[in-house]
Scaffold this active site. Structure first.
Site, PDB file in Angstrom:
ATOM      1  CE1 TYR A 178      -4.545   0.520   0.932  1.00  8.22           C
ATOM      2  CE2 TYR A 178      -3.525   2.623   1.377  1.00  8.22           C
ATOM      3  CZ  TYR A 178      -4.650   1.869   1.136  1.00  8.22           C
ATOM      4  OH  TYR A 178      -5.867   2.467   1.101  1.00  8.22           O
ATOM      5  CE  LYS A 219      -4.309 -15.575   1.907  1.00 11.83           C
ATOM      6  NZ  LYS A 219      -5.303 -16.604   2.203  1.00 11.83           N
ATOM      7  CG  ASP A 237      -8.171 -16.554   3.807  1.00 10.99           C
ATOM      8  OD1 ASP A 237      -7.273 -16.234   4.588  1.00 10.99           O
ATOM      9  OD2 ASP A 237      -8.153 -17.616   3.156  1.00 10.99           O
ATOM     10  CG  ASP A 287      -7.936   0.252   2.822  1.00 13.83           C
ATOM     11  OD1 ASP A 287      -8.590   1.124   3.418  1.00 13.83           O
ATOM     12  OD2 ASP A 287      -7.884   0.169   1.585  1.00 13.83           O
TER      13      ASP A 287
END
Ligand code: NAP
Length: 455
Positions: free
Chosen positions: A187, A253, A304, A328
């Site tokens: 990001y 992740k 997830d 985010d």
């Protein structure tokens, strides 16, 4: 540090400056000076019609007064940014001229030196929404402040208020604070356009390392460092301990991106054990039979799975620490679970400065109409109160808001024709009322004050 002199701002006459000592501890006087950017659109006052920021400030002042009976008080220092600043400092600059200005000149247009100096000196700010600058050079006041003052944690509290239409049937169990890393990750803007010279150079370099990606790829870089991770996780753990919350979850992740997101998880645990050993227990230790009584639980979840968890078992999560991009997505998804954008509060916090702000925009169609919801600015202000350590006042704000929503829900359930004290965005969820059944922003604020004084 000497007090700054200003071009157009009158120096603050009352109040004391907040400071940070050599150990990083914030020194909060009973009369702190806090910079206030009322904002553009629904944030600004128009004539005698108050914008949402003015409404929110009235409630915050009332909560502090009620909690501390005059012993404590915030002195708000009005500074300017966005369109409001441009009108005040550079009224002669026309829209069509903006693009020809250098990036630094564009910055001064939307964030004058006066405002920068004030925030640098006074360290704390509350900000209403700002119009995104036009012109290509200086893109975002928020990003500029974040970088300039190293505001490395984006903090977003998400909770349910009874009486607010929420799409998820377990929404009443949502009450969490998300700490999103603000300065690193894919990001952070290191990107190379498909076909560009730099993308081609990177492509050859990757080929040398044995990686074959499509030569036409655009490439983004994802840096995640131990320092960046640890300072964020440290802030999240301190917050959880301070507020006596049950857990901190490291969301990542790392099963796929092992050396970035996976390392975020590992460094997070490492920090927790190194700096907070006596106060924390990890989920793994609990499984192996450790006694976690009275300790803060540190656990981790794959990103997830976390998106499922916040919908299925939201009450198992109270503080979440996560890298930039995950944060985010998660912040907005969690806010959506609990209803209105008019209630999405936030803060960008660093070791030396902090800016508290609503996450919604300027909703320009409601400018000067006294009808937008001041809740997000107000809840951002409540976060500021918590940052000052003024939890009793923050609680009053939350309780006043809860009581106002609950009361309107009760009135609406009795049938049409009642008087609601919530703004249009909340009123429109009630059958027989609709948006036109909403009250003004100022009436909403008055009602919150009424309730927080009663409780
Ligand atoms: P927006 O201002 O957030 O408004 C979109 C819609 O959200 C509004 O039309 C309204 O929906 C609802 N809304 C937002 N705030 C509300 C409030 N306090 N009370 C009730 N409803 C509210 O988004 P935008 O129209 O895309 O952006 C307008 C400007 O704001 C742009 O210049 C944008 O760049 C800027 N912006 C600034 C920030 C910031 O300063 N943090 C953040 C986002 C956008 P309904 O009309 O459907 O009720």
């Amino acid at each position: 540090m000497a007090a700054p002199t200003f071009e157009k701002l009158s120096p603050v006459k009352h109040g004391t400056r907040v400071t940070v000592d050599a150990n990083g501890r914030w020194n909060i006087p009973d009369d702190p000076i806090v910079c206030l950017i009322r904002g553009d659109g629904i944030g600004r006052d128009v004539g005698t019609t108050p914008g949402i920021t003015t409404c929110a400030i009235r409630v915050l002042n009332a909560a502090v007064e009620r909690a501390y009976k005059g012993k404590r008080r915030i002195h708000w220092f009005d500074i300017h940014a966005g369109d409001v600043a441009r009108e005040l400092y550079y009224p002669e600059v026309r829209d069509e001229q903006v693009n020809s200005l250098r990036e630094e000149e564009q910055r001064q247009l939307y964030l004058p030196d006066d405002s920068l100096k004030a925030f640098e000196y006074y360290r704390l700010g509350l900000k209403g929404p700002l119009t995104t600058p036009i012109g290509g050079g200086f893109r975002s006041i928020n990003v500029f402040l974040r970088m300039r003052f190293d505001l490395y944690a984006c903090v977003r509290p998400v909770r349910y208020f009874k009486g607010v239409d929420a799409p998820n049937k377990r929404a009443d169990k949502v009450n969490m604070v998300i700490f999103r890393e603000n300065t690193e990750d894919v990001y952070c803007g290191i990107e190379f356009k498909s076909g560009s010279e730099n993308a081609k150079r990177l492509h050859s370099f990757l080929k040398e390392l044995g990686y074959n990606i499509a030569p036409s790829s655009g490439i983004g870089i994802k840096p995640i460092s131990p320092e960046g991770t640890k300072r964020l996780v440290r802030m999240a753990i301190r917050y959880a301990l301070d507020k006596k919350l049950p857990s901190v979850t490291l969301m990542h992740k790392g099963n796929i991106m092992k050396f970035t997101e996976g390392s975020f998880k590992d460094w997070g645990y490492e920090l927790a054990k190194q700096e907070f050993r006596d106060q924390i227990v990890t989920e793994d230790e609990l499984t192996k039979g450790a006694d976690g009584k009275g300790k803060l639980l540190i656990k981790d979840r794959i990103a997830d799975s976390m998106f499922q968890q916040i919908q299925l078992r939201p009450d198992e999560y109270s503080v979440v620490a996560t890298p930039n991009l995950n944060g985010d997505y998660l912040s907005d998804a969690a806010a959506a679970l609990t209803g209105g954008i008019g209630l999405a509060a936030g803060a960008n916090i660093g070791d030396q400065a902090a800016m508290f702000e609503a996450t919604h925009g300027t909703a320009p169609k409601y400018l000067g109409k006294n009808m937008a919801n001041p809740g997000a600015v107000l809840l951002s202000g409540a976060l500021l109160l918590e940052h000052l350590g003024w939890d009793e006042a923050a609680q009053r704000v939350n309780q006043g808001l809860e009581a106002t929503f609950a009361e309107s829900e009760e009135i609406a359930h009795r049938g049409p024709g009642g008087t609601l004290h919530v703004t249009y965005d909340i009123a429109r969820q009630f059958a027989g009322y609709g948006a036109e059944g909403g009250s003004t922003s100022s009436d909403f604020a008055d009602r919150i004050i009424f309730h927080l004084n009663r409780l």
